[in-house]
Motif scaffolding. Structure first.
Motif, PDB file in Angstrom:
ATOM      1  N   GLY A 267      18.020  15.633  -5.181  1.00 19.01           N
ATOM      2  CA  GLY A 267      17.260  14.699  -6.002  1.00 19.01           C
ATOM      3  C   GLY A 267      17.192  15.070  -7.467  1.00 19.01           C
ATOM      4  O   GLY A 267      16.344  14.559  -8.198  1.00 19.01           O
ATOM      5  N   PHE A 268      18.091  15.975  -7.927  1.00 21.78           N
ATOM      6  CA  PHE A 268      18.085  16.339  -9.341  1.00 21.78           C
ATOM      7  C   PHE A 268      18.833  15.282 -10.144  1.00 21.78           C
ATOM      8  O   PHE A 268      19.513  14.410  -9.589  1.00 21.78           O
ATOM      9  CB  PHE A 268      18.725  17.714  -9.543  1.00 21.78           C
ATOM     10  N   SER A 269      18.705  15.358 -11.462  1.00 18.37           N
ATOM     11  CA  SER A 269      19.345  14.392 -12.347  1.00 18.37           C
ATOM     12  C   SER A 269      20.221  15.130 -13.343  1.00 18.37           C
ATOM     13  O   SER A 269      19.916  16.263 -13.730  1.00 18.37           O
ATOM     14  CB  SER A 269      18.286  13.575 -13.099  1.00 18.37           C
ATOM     15  N   VAL A 270      21.318  14.492 -13.767  1.00 20.34           N
ATOM     16  CA  VAL A 270      22.233  15.123 -14.713  1.00 20.34           C
ATOM     17  C   VAL A 270      22.587  14.159 -15.830  1.00 20.34           C
ATOM     18  O   VAL A 270      22.480  12.939 -15.689  1.00 20.34           O
ATOM     19  CB  VAL A 270      23.535  15.614 -14.027  1.00 20.34           C
ATOM     20  N   ALA A 271      23.014  14.728 -16.954  1.00 21.78           N
ATOM     21  CA  ALA A 271      23.519  13.978 -18.099  1.00 21.78           C
ATOM     22  C   ALA A 271      24.458  14.910 -18.856  1.00 21.78           C
ATOM     23  O   ALA A 271      24.503  16.115 -18.587  1.00 21.78           O
ATOM     24  CB  ALA A 271      22.371  13.499 -18.996  1.00 21.78           C
ATOM     25  N   VAL A 272      25.201  14.360 -19.797  1.00 19.39           N
ATOM     26  CA  VAL A 272      26.120  15.156 -20.602  1.00 19.39           C
ATOM     27  C   VAL A 272      25.494  15.406 -21.969  1.00 19.39           C
ATOM     28  O   VAL A 272      25.116  14.471 -22.660  1.00 19.39           O
ATOM     29  CB  VAL A 272      27.481  14.458 -20.756  1.00 19.39           C
ATOM     30  N   ALA A 273      25.356  16.690 -22.340  1.00 14.84           N
ATOM     31  CA  ALA A 273      24.765  17.074 -23.619  1.00 14.84           C
ATOM     32  C   ALA A 273      25.768  16.853 -24.745  1.00 14.84           C
ATOM     33  O   ALA A 273      26.973  16.678 -24.506  1.00 14.84           O
ATOM     34  CB  ALA A 273      24.322  18.542 -23.564  1.00 14.84           C
ATOM     35  N   PRO A 274      25.321  16.874 -26.020  1.00 18.76           N
ATOM     36  CA  PRO A 274      26.230  16.641 -27.155  1.00 18.76           C
ATOM     37  C   PRO A 274      27.400  17.619 -27.225  1.00 18.76           C
ATOM     38  O   PRO A 274      28.446  17.278 -27.749  1.00 18.76           O
ATOM     39  CB  PRO A 274      25.304  16.790 -28.363  1.00 18.76           C
ATOM     40  N   ASN A 275      27.234  18.839 -26.721  1.00 17.15           N
ATOM     41  CA  ASN A 275      28.308  19.830 -26.761  1.00 17.15           C
ATOM     42  C   ASN A 275      29.179  19.772 -25.505  1.00 17.15           C
ATOM     43  O   ASN A 275      29.878  20.725 -25.185  1.00 17.15           O
ATOM     44  CB  ASN A 275      27.726  21.236 -26.928  1.00 17.15           C
ATOM     45  N   HIS A 276      29.109  18.653 -24.773  1.00 21.84           N
ATOM     46  CA  HIS A 276      29.906  18.411 -23.560  1.00 21.84           C
ATOM     47  C   HIS A 276      29.501  19.308 -22.400  1.00 21.84           C
ATOM     48  O   HIS A 276      30.255  19.462 -21.447  1.00 21.84           O
ATOM     49  CB  HIS A 276      31.402  18.560 -23.844  1.00 21.84           C
TER      50      HIS A 276
END
Length: 511
Positions: A267-276
């Motif tokens: 149930g965790f969430s992820v995204a891509v940060a500005p530094n990839h």
């Protein structure tokens, strides 16, 4: 009267004795069933060690009965599965799979990972779909002494074309892979080389700067005994990479990152940060014991660097405390739009900070903060204990532990919306919104607050009347009396503590 009374007492005594015997037999049956379930689980653990498909030419199968024998719908083959054998002292159960080639008069033993548990007297049928499928339902498992029996009610299918077993339940886990063409608006199934993730749900995917795809975590469950499933929270990671010089071809690689790895969770969430880098937030860790399930919700932050193949813990620095500036004869005043009002001249007196920030639309927002008293060296006085406050002595603002939150990154800022957590038997669904500057990594800012206590929760009920009321509430229909009582309750309920307002007033940082 005396004889009749004695007969009645004798009758009641016989009823009590029968009830005791029935209870005793019921307990014994339950114990025997649990023993059989444990034995089945033991055999399944042995089968789980087999991870490869192995086909071995062999002599005819050993003697057995109550197995299934089906004809392949397209090939000159017979498929033999399961069965039992009794040698006079011990009963043997099988889940072996044999294929008999009619033309060659030859037997082949086929070992396939994750087969059905050992059984006999099951139902089996062959169908031509998908290159041939063998469907298995139910059956029986017997104790070695042949006196106790366990009856299955599960459903399995053997895909003969791919040599894979699949259990068909209310939940089915997959590990197939598809790509969607944005130009042609068509789906295509990919068949990467290498060993990929096992079937699961809830895994997360992100893209690297090099165009590869990172697959992390997920959840699956497996039956450990009758009507009892046990879940697995996966923490493995795989990289799906395009093969060089082979257009449209992909390959799986399992990676083992170093660093501060997140604890197993779902149930965790992820995204891509500005530094990839891949950013991971929150989730839930489930503790399962028999039929009970307790979730521990998380609010930690982690970063995965695919170039260095390393995990990092996301540590917030806390807000910067503006130093007091003094001028001769009067209190110092910082240049620009920010102002500080210093109250008192003693070294131990509290500090009040007033900041005026200009939003992008020109709105001036005034934020007032009370800071801790300063010591002789100009540092805020505090002990070393972790009391949830930041450097300014103000309670830190941060999202509460949760799972299934929504994440998005824009202009170097992470936005977090909603999610859920559990409080006893109650599930609280959130609608709050937070923002974090990923370049500064100082503190969370709350944009939209929510008081979880304000959320209506309807208890489950078997009453038809209560069910109708619940339907009315779901449809939004309320009487005037209900509306009045609802407004009164909302007025009496204390509001949540205010957080930092207006994230748009923070300096905007481009990627």
């Amino acid at each position: 009267m005396g004889k009749k009374g004695k007969k009645e007492k004798k009758g009641r005594g016989a009823e009590k004795t029968a009830a005791k015997m029935e209870k005793k037999v019921s307990k014994r049956s339950q114990k025997e069933e649990e023993d059989l379930e444990a034995l089945i689980a033991h055999f399944q653990a042995l089968d789980a060690r087999k991870t490869r498909i192995v086909e071995t030419p062999c002599s005819p199968p050993s003697p057995r009965l109550n197995a299934s024998l089906c004809a392949h719908p397209e090939k000159e083959e017979l498929i033999l599965f399961g069965g039992e054998y009794f040698n006079g002292q011990k009963t043997f159960l099988y889940n072996e799979l044999y294929i008999y080639n009619i033309r060659k008069d030859a037997w082949t033993k086929v070992e396939i990972p994750n087969p059905p548990p050992r059984r006999c007297a099951h139902q089996a049928v062959m169908v031509p779909q998908g290159g041939g499928q063998l469907w298995i339902f139910g059956g029986e498992f017997a104790s070695p002494d042949g006196e106790h029996f366990y009856h299955y009610r599960d459903l399995w299918v053997l895909h003969l074309a791919t040599r894979t077993w699949e259990q068909v339940r209310d939940y089915i886990y997959y590990n197939d892979l598809y790509a969607f063409n944005l130009d042609a608006f068509t789906w295509s199934r990919l068949s990467p080389s290498g060993t990929g993730p096992t079937p699961r749900s809830g895994c997360q995917m992100t893209v690297t700067a090099q165009g590869s795809i990172v697959i992390y975590g997920g959840y699956s469950k497996q039956r450990v005994r009758k009507d009892v499933d046990r879940g697995t929270q996966h923490s493995d990671m795989f990289l799906l990479k395009a093969e060089e010089g082979r257009e449209g071809r992909w390959a799986w690689t399992r990676v083992n990152p170093s660093g501060a790895k997140p604890t197993p969770r779902s149930g965790f969430s992820v995204a891509v940060a500005p530094n990839h880098q891949t950013l991971l937030f929150g989730g839930v860790c489930d503790d399962e014991e028999d039929e009970s399930l307790e979730g521990h919700f998380l609010s930690d932050l982690h970063f995965y660097d695919p170039v260095r193949n390393r995990w990092f813990a996301g540590q917030l620095k806390g807000p910067k405390v503006e130093k007091r500036r003094r001028r001769r004869g009067k209190k110092g005043e910082p240049r620009g739009a920010n102002k500080q009002e210093l109250k008192g001249t003693g070294a131990q007196e509290p500090l009040q900070v007033v900041r005026e920030l200009v939003a992008e639309d020109g709105t001036v927002v005034t934020i007032q903060q009370g800071l801790a008293a300063l010591g002789p060296a100009g540092q805020a006085e505090s002990d070393d204990s972790d009391d949830g406050t930041n450097e300014a002595g103000v309670p830190a603002v941060e999202p509460s532990p949760r799972s299934s939150a929504m994440l998005a990154v824009k202009h170097g800022r992470l936005y977090l919306y909603g999610g859920m957590f559990e409080a006893g038997d109650r599930q609280v669904t959130l609608s709050d919104l937070y923002c974090l500057d990923l370049h500064k990594m100082e503190e969370w800012t709350v944009l939209v607050e929510m008081d979880p206590e304000s959320q209506e929760w309807l208890e489950e009920t078997d009453s038809e009347e209560d069910s109708d009321e619940a339907k009315g509430a779901e449809g939004g229909g309320e009487s005037e009396e209900d509306e009045d009582s609802g407004e009164e309750a909302r007025e009496q309920r204390p509001s949540a503590a205010p957080g930092e307002p207006f994230a748009d007033s923070l300096p905007r940082t481009e990627q």
